[in-house]
Design a protein around this motif. Structure first.
Motif, PDB file in Angstrom:
ATOM      1  N   MET A 151       0.982   6.997  -3.579  1.00 21.90           N
ATOM      2  CA  MET A 151      -0.105   6.020  -3.531  1.00 21.90           C
ATOM      3  C   MET A 151      -0.349   5.538  -2.111  1.00 21.90           C
ATOM      4  O   MET A 151      -1.497   5.354  -1.687  1.00 21.90           O
ATOM      5  N   SER A 152       0.715   5.313  -1.377  1.00 28.23           N
ATOM      6  CA  SER A 152       0.578   4.816  -0.008  1.00 28.23           C
ATOM      7  C   SER A 152      -0.192   5.804   0.854  1.00 28.23           C
ATOM      8  O   SER A 152      -1.011   5.416   1.693  1.00 28.23           O
ATOM      9  N   LEU A 153       0.054   7.085   0.656  1.00 26.86           N
ATOM     10  CA  LEU A 153      -0.611   8.123   1.431  1.00 26.86           C
ATOM     11  C   LEU A 153      -2.043   8.365   0.966  1.00 26.86           C
ATOM     12  O   LEU A 153      -2.889   8.816   1.748  1.00 26.86           O
ATOM     13  N   THR A 154      -2.330   8.084  -0.293  1.00 29.50           N
ATOM     14  CA  THR A 154      -3.638   8.363  -0.869  1.00 29.50           C
ATOM     15  C   THR A 154      -4.711   7.479  -0.237  1.00 29.50           C
ATOM     16  O   THR A 154      -4.517   6.282  -0.059  1.00 29.50           O
ATOM     17  N   GLY A 155      -5.862   8.093   0.058  1.00 32.26           N
ATOM     18  CA  GLY A 155      -6.928   7.403   0.764  1.00 32.26           C
ATOM     19  C   GLY A 155      -8.076   6.976  -0.117  1.00 32.26           C
ATOM     20  O   GLY A 155      -9.232   6.974   0.310  1.00 32.26           O
ATOM     21  N   LYS A 156      -7.812   6.648  -1.371  1.00 32.49           N
ATOM     22  CA  LYS A 156      -8.823   6.113  -2.280  1.00 32.49           C
ATOM     23  C   LYS A 156      -8.181   5.016  -3.112  1.00 32.49           C
ATOM     24  O   LYS A 156      -7.106   5.211  -3.685  1.00 32.49           O
ATOM     25  N   VAL A 157      -8.850   3.863  -3.200  1.00 35.29           N
ATOM     26  CA  VAL A 157      -8.236   2.695  -3.831  1.00 35.29           C
ATOM     27  C   VAL A 157      -8.241   2.799  -5.353  1.00 35.29           C
ATOM     28  O   VAL A 157      -7.189   2.750  -5.999  1.00 35.29           O
ATOM     29  N   LYS A 158      -9.425   2.904  -5.965  1.00 38.41           N
ATOM     30  CA  LYS A 158      -9.509   2.954  -7.428  1.00 38.41           C
ATOM     31  C   LYS A 158      -9.690   4.393  -7.879  1.00 38.41           C
ATOM     32  O   LYS A 158     -10.461   5.133  -7.278  1.00 38.41           O
ATOM     33  N   PRO A 159      -8.976   4.832  -8.927  1.00 38.07           N
ATOM     34  CA  PRO A 159      -8.090   4.052  -9.778  1.00 38.07           C
ATOM     35  C   PRO A 159      -6.610   4.121  -9.388  1.00 38.07           C
ATOM     36  O   PRO A 159      -5.743   3.698 -10.149  1.00 38.07           O
ATOM     37  N   TYR A 160      -6.307   4.650  -8.205  1.00 36.23           N
ATOM     38  CA  TYR A 160      -4.927   5.021  -7.921  1.00 36.23           C
ATOM     39  C   TYR A 160      -4.075   3.891  -7.346  1.00 36.23           C
ATOM     40  O   TYR A 160      -2.871   3.831  -7.596  1.00 36.23           O
ATOM     41  N   LYS A 161      -4.686   2.989  -6.570  1.00 39.67           N
ATOM     42  CA  LYS A 161      -3.894   2.017  -5.815  1.00 39.67           C
ATOM     43  C   LYS A 161      -4.178   0.556  -6.171  1.00 39.67           C
ATOM     44  O   LYS A 161      -3.379  -0.318  -5.851  1.00 39.67           O
ATOM     45  N   TYR A 162      -5.295   0.324  -6.819  1.00 38.78           N
ATOM     46  CA  TYR A 162      -5.771  -1.037  -7.048  1.00 38.78           C
ATOM     47  C   TYR A 162      -4.744  -1.879  -7.807  1.00 38.78           C
ATOM     48  O   TYR A 162      -4.302  -1.515  -8.889  1.00 38.78           O
ATOM     49  N   GLU A 163      -4.331  -2.972  -7.194  1.00 39.97           N
ATOM     50  CA  GLU A 163      -3.375  -3.954  -7.747  1.00 39.97           C
ATOM     51  C   GLU A 163      -1.966  -3.393  -7.918  1.00 39.97           C
ATOM     52  O   GLU A 163      -1.163  -3.957  -8.666  1.00 39.97           O
ATOM     53  N   TYR A 164      -1.645  -2.301  -7.207  1.00 37.44           N
ATOM     54  CA  TYR A 164      -0.298  -1.745  -7.295  1.00 37.44           C
ATOM     55  C   TYR A 164       0.516  -1.926  -6.019  1.00 37.44           C
ATOM     56  O   TYR A 164       1.614  -1.386  -5.907  1.00 37.44           O
ATOM     57  N   GLY A 165      -0.003  -2.663  -5.072  1.00 33.10           N
ATOM     58  CA  GLY A 165       0.733  -2.894  -3.835  1.00 33.10           C
ATOM     59  C   GLY A 165       1.822  -3.937  -4.002  1.00 33.10           C
ATOM     60  O   GLY A 165       1.988  -4.514  -5.081  1.00 33.10           O
ATOM     61  N   PRO A 166       2.613  -4.205  -2.956  1.00 37.95           N
ATOM     62  CA  PRO A 166       2.487  -3.626  -1.613  1.00 37.95           C
ATOM     63  C   PRO A 166       2.963  -2.170  -1.565  1.00 37.95           C
ATOM     64  O   PRO A 166       3.749  -1.741  -2.391  1.00 37.95           O
ATOM     65  N   PHE A 167       2.456  -1.459  -0.575  1.00 40.17           N
ATOM     66  CA  PHE A 167       2.747  -0.041  -0.461  1.00 40.17           C
ATOM     67  C   PHE A 167       3.802   0.219   0.604  1.00 40.17           C
ATOM     68  O   PHE A 167       4.233  -0.690   1.319  1.00 40.17           O
ATOM     69  N   ALA A 168       4.218   1.477   0.685  1.00 35.13           N
ATOM     70  CA  ALA A 168       5.267   1.847   1.630  1.00 35.13           C
ATOM     71  C   ALA A 168       4.797   1.577   3.064  1.00 35.13           C
ATOM     72  O   ALA A 168       3.646   1.851   3.409  1.00 35.13           O
ATOM     73  N   PRO A 169       5.672   1.030   3.886  1.00 33.30           N
ATOM     74  CA  PRO A 169       5.284   0.744   5.275  1.00 33.30           C
ATOM     75  C   PRO A 169       5.223   2.017   6.122  1.00 33.30           C
ATOM     76  O   PRO A 169       5.659   3.084   5.700  1.00 33.30           O
ATOM     77  N   GLU A 170       4.650   1.859   7.313  1.00 30.97           N
ATOM     78  CA  GLU A 170       4.542   2.938   8.299  1.00 30.97           C
ATOM     79  C   GLU A 170       3.757   4.140   7.772  1.00 30.97           C
ATOM     80  O   GLU A 170       4.094   5.296   8.029  1.00 30.97           O
ATOM     81  N   VAL A 171       2.707   3.835   6.989  1.00 34.77           N
ATOM     82  CA  VAL A 171       1.767   4.862   6.534  1.00 34.77           C
ATOM     83  C   VAL A 171       0.389   4.499   7.069  1.00 34.77           C
ATOM     84  O   VAL A 171      -0.069   3.364   6.908  1.00 34.77           O
ATOM     85  N   TYR A 172      -0.278   5.444   7.711  1.00 31.06           N
ATOM     86  CA  TYR A 172      -1.567   5.206   8.347  1.00 31.06           C
ATOM     87  C   TYR A 172      -2.580   6.245   7.870  1.00 31.06           C
ATOM     88  O   TYR A 172      -2.209   7.355   7.479  1.00 31.06           O
TER      89      TYR A 172
END
Length: 450
Positions: free
Chosen positions: A159-180
């Protein structure tokens, strides 16, 4: 066409599927989605039959897992043989030779003439997680750079690496640090004032500036890139962009990870899609079609990179299961004997020819694109504004399902229909499926006008 492979439907689900949907509602969480409201009874090649006896032409391929087709005899026979011998011992307890044989074969097929090593895992996301671990271990750096629009799984790192918010990341943070996240080319939506070449140069300059504004290159362990972005709608970068990023990695001692989970094993007409770009990755993640639907994945990499981890630091209970390895060996046998890389190119040419005709006919098709048999249509309200037409694509998919073709949506804006048909699909099945897709588009658009 005399023989019909799909059963025309007026309504889905059928009675048996409806009963199963009610049972599903009681026990399966809403977060587990489905594409078509029915349940499979049996499948062979590029055809599916549901519990109500309805037949479908499969243009989805289990989201790209079934390049060699459903229940290929070679794969089925290998699995039966393996089940009769042993099912599981745990490779880190008592080893088994199918693991070694499959590793040897995929290492030999992967790009690069250097010595490679291979480890197997369970899923695509797990392969990505381990590629990141290996890169960090080898470089002794922490930062990982992925790209806008990329998809790399639903685990925390994925999820941290994925570059699209919905439906994959929305409200599932915080994400792994040091990912850009660096910018990725989307040529259809580039500024009208730019040529493709100028756009590529502009984005590569942004990646260079990224090292000033976001993270110093001396801290970056790896870039991870899909050769064709899958979930974002089959977005194909220019060769110059991929090579430019690769050269930046080499310049700064950064590893280049190719996420070939959806693009690998013949989908684009090559064993690995990175072969189209003339780039040799340091690490490659694989899964999906490598075992015809069996849960297995892997990381392929340079020997010196893969060997940096110490014993016990990589692996897992079910990683590289005997069944997955035997299925993987059978898949490679089928690919070679049936020349599926060549078949993918042939399928892609036919699909893109049909897509061109559709693009010429319907203004709501803003773009059509593909690499090998990885092809997509992007729907818009009009070609001038390029406003995404999500609802039109949804209606077309529903109509296609009711007529007996299973396809998938995708896209940054959920307005893309993507095709991932098995590469063993017959010419007759392909033609019927494409005709049904065209009929579905026409039915939706005529209905909207009336």
């Amino acid at each position: 066409m005399n023989k019909k492979f799909a059963t025309v439907q007026t309504e889905l689900p059928g009675p048996k599927a409806k009963e199963l949907l009610e049972r599903r509602q009681n026990v399966v969480p809403h977060g587990v989605s489905y594409g078509i409201p029915t349940f499979v009874n049996n499948a062979k090649g590029a055809l599916l039959v549901d519990v109500d006896g309805n037949r479908f032409i499969d243009f989805a391929g289990a989201i790209g897992c079934i390049n060699v087709g459903h229940s290929h005899d070679t794969v089925v026979n290998a699995l039966h043989d393996q089940v009769d011998r042993y099912i599981h011992t745990g490779f880190n307890v008592m080893m088994y030779d199918p693991y070694i044989e499959l590793a040897e074969k995929v290492a030999a097929l992967a790009p690069g003439y250097f010595k490679k090593k291979v480890m197997f895992l369970n899923s695509g996301a797990e392969a990505v997680e381990n590629a990141v671990k290996i890169a960090r271990k080898y470089t002794n750096r922490q930062a990982i750079v992925s790209f806008s629009g990329g998809f790399h799984g639903r685990t925390l790192m994925g999820m941290s690496l994925t570059g699209k918010v919905k439906p994959y990341k929305y409200e599932y943070g915080p994400f792994a640090p040091e990912v850009y996240h660096a910018p990725f080319p989307y040529n259809y939506r580039r500024p009208d004032s730019m040529t493709d070449e100028a756009y590529t140069e502009f984005l590569l300059k942004q990646v260079e500036d990224f090292f000033i504004s976001e993270v110093d290159p001396s801290l970056v362990a790896a870039f991870i890139m899909e050769p064709v972005q899958g979930e974002s709608g089959f977005i194909i970068p220019d060769k110059a962009f991929v090579q430019g990023v690769y050269e930046l990695c080499k310049e700064h001692g950064i590893l280049f990870i190719a996420d070939e989970i959806q693009t690998g094993f013949g989908r684009t007409g090559k064993y690995f899609a990175m072969e189209h770009y003339g780039v040799v990755p340091d690490l490659i993640t694989i899964s999906k079609s490598m075992a015809a639907g069996l849960p297995i994945s892997g990381v392929i990499g340079r020997e010196e990179v893969m060997d940096r981890a110490r014993p016990g630091e990589l692996g897992g209970t079910y990683c590289g299961s005997p069944l997955g390895c035997r299925a993987g060996l059978a898949v490679l046998e089928v690919m070679e004997k049936e020349r599926l890389n060549e078949r993918a190119e042939k399928i892609g040419k036919r699909v893109m020819g049909k897509f061109k005709d559709l693009h010429d006919k319907y203004d709501v098709i803003g773009d059509y694109r593909g690499l090998g048999a990885m092809c997509a249509l992007e729907f818009v309200e009009d070609r001038l504004s390029k406003t995404p037409a999500k609802e039109i694509s949804n209606q077309i998919l529903k109509e296609a399902h009711s007529r007996g073709v299973i396809a998938l949506k995708a896209g940054v804006y959920d307005n893309v229909i993507r095709l991932l048909m098995p590469l063993v699909i017959t010419d007759e099945q392909l033609e019927e499926g494409l005709n049904i897709l065209e009929e579905s588009i026409e039915a939706v658009l005529v209905g909207a006008e009336s």
